[in-house]
Design a protein around this motif. Sequence first.
Motif, PDB file in Angstrom:
ATOM      1  N   LEU A  46       0.877  -1.171   0.000  1.00  0.00           N
ATOM      2  CA  LEU A  46       0.000   0.000   0.000  1.00  0.00           C
ATOM      3  C   LEU A  46       0.911   1.216   0.000  1.00  0.00           C
ATOM      4  O   LEU A  46       1.707   1.401   0.912  1.00  0.00           O
ATOM      5  N   TYR A  84      -3.366   6.889  -1.192  1.00  0.00           N
ATOM      6  CA  TYR A  84      -2.845   5.519  -1.079  1.00  0.00           C
ATOM      7  C   TYR A  84      -3.383   4.630  -2.203  1.00  0.00           C
ATOM      8  O   TYR A  84      -4.570   4.674  -2.535  1.00  0.00           O
ATOM      9  N   SER A  91      -3.050   0.458  -3.747  1.00  0.00           N
ATOM     10  CA  SER A  91      -2.644  -0.919  -3.484  1.00  0.00           C
ATOM     11  C   SER A  91      -2.116  -1.548  -4.771  1.00  0.00           C
ATOM     12  O   SER A  91      -2.739  -1.426  -5.836  1.00  0.00           O
ATOM     13  N   SER A  99      -7.156   3.060  -2.598  1.00  0.00           N
ATOM     14  CA  SER A  99      -7.459   2.389  -1.334  1.00  0.00           C
ATOM     15  C   SER A  99      -8.822   2.739  -0.759  1.00  0.00           C
ATOM     16  O   SER A  99      -9.438   1.913  -0.078  1.00  0.00           O
TER      17      SER A  99
END
Length: 208
Positions: free
Chosen positions: A33, A73, A75, A104
């Motif tokens: 992440l 963020y 992933s 995210s």
Amino acid sequence: MESVVIALTVLLCVVPRALEAAGNAPQVTCGTLVKLQHVKTGVRLHSHEVTYGSGSGQQSVTGNAGSDDVNSYWSVSGPKEANSSPCKRGEPIKCNGKIRLRHSTTNRHLHSHHFQSPLSNNQEVSAYGDKEHSDTGDNWQVVCSGKVWRKDTKVQLKHVDTDKYLYVQGATFGHPIAGQFEVSAFGSSSPDTHWKAMEGVFIKPTKK
């Protein structure tokens, strides 16, 4: 005693940086992440529940100057490809390998396609789909030197379907996302197409 504590503190600060400089920076792996920083402008790759008012009308992707926004963020996962095996958690991302980046907080994938971006008229970059829905427009090639993608090292993200690079030049939006930078896809490599993995949760590489 005080001098020992000071020396130890300095050592703890200096050694990790020295290791990273020596090529031992954390690897970006499947399941990581991460926030991606545009090298030239310093903005983080960002998205939010604001759609484009033109082009595809999909969820917008921007560059945000703040470093502490949870909406920056992403992933890391493997590409959307027929007959490909899933990218396993902790599997290192190889240079020139393919990935997807899933936002995210909204679960939409970093995406591009043949729509014009709203400010520069480059190729639009959006956030598309969800955990269960994805297509090849979500696939990006990690262009970097060395064997694997590492934190704090320059990379380029090349859109697989259209061969264009994730790009920021400096154009900014007005309301409702005032001051955020346009992120688009551009046809050639340049200083405006370089990114670094910065803050995040880096999953330890699995051993083969």
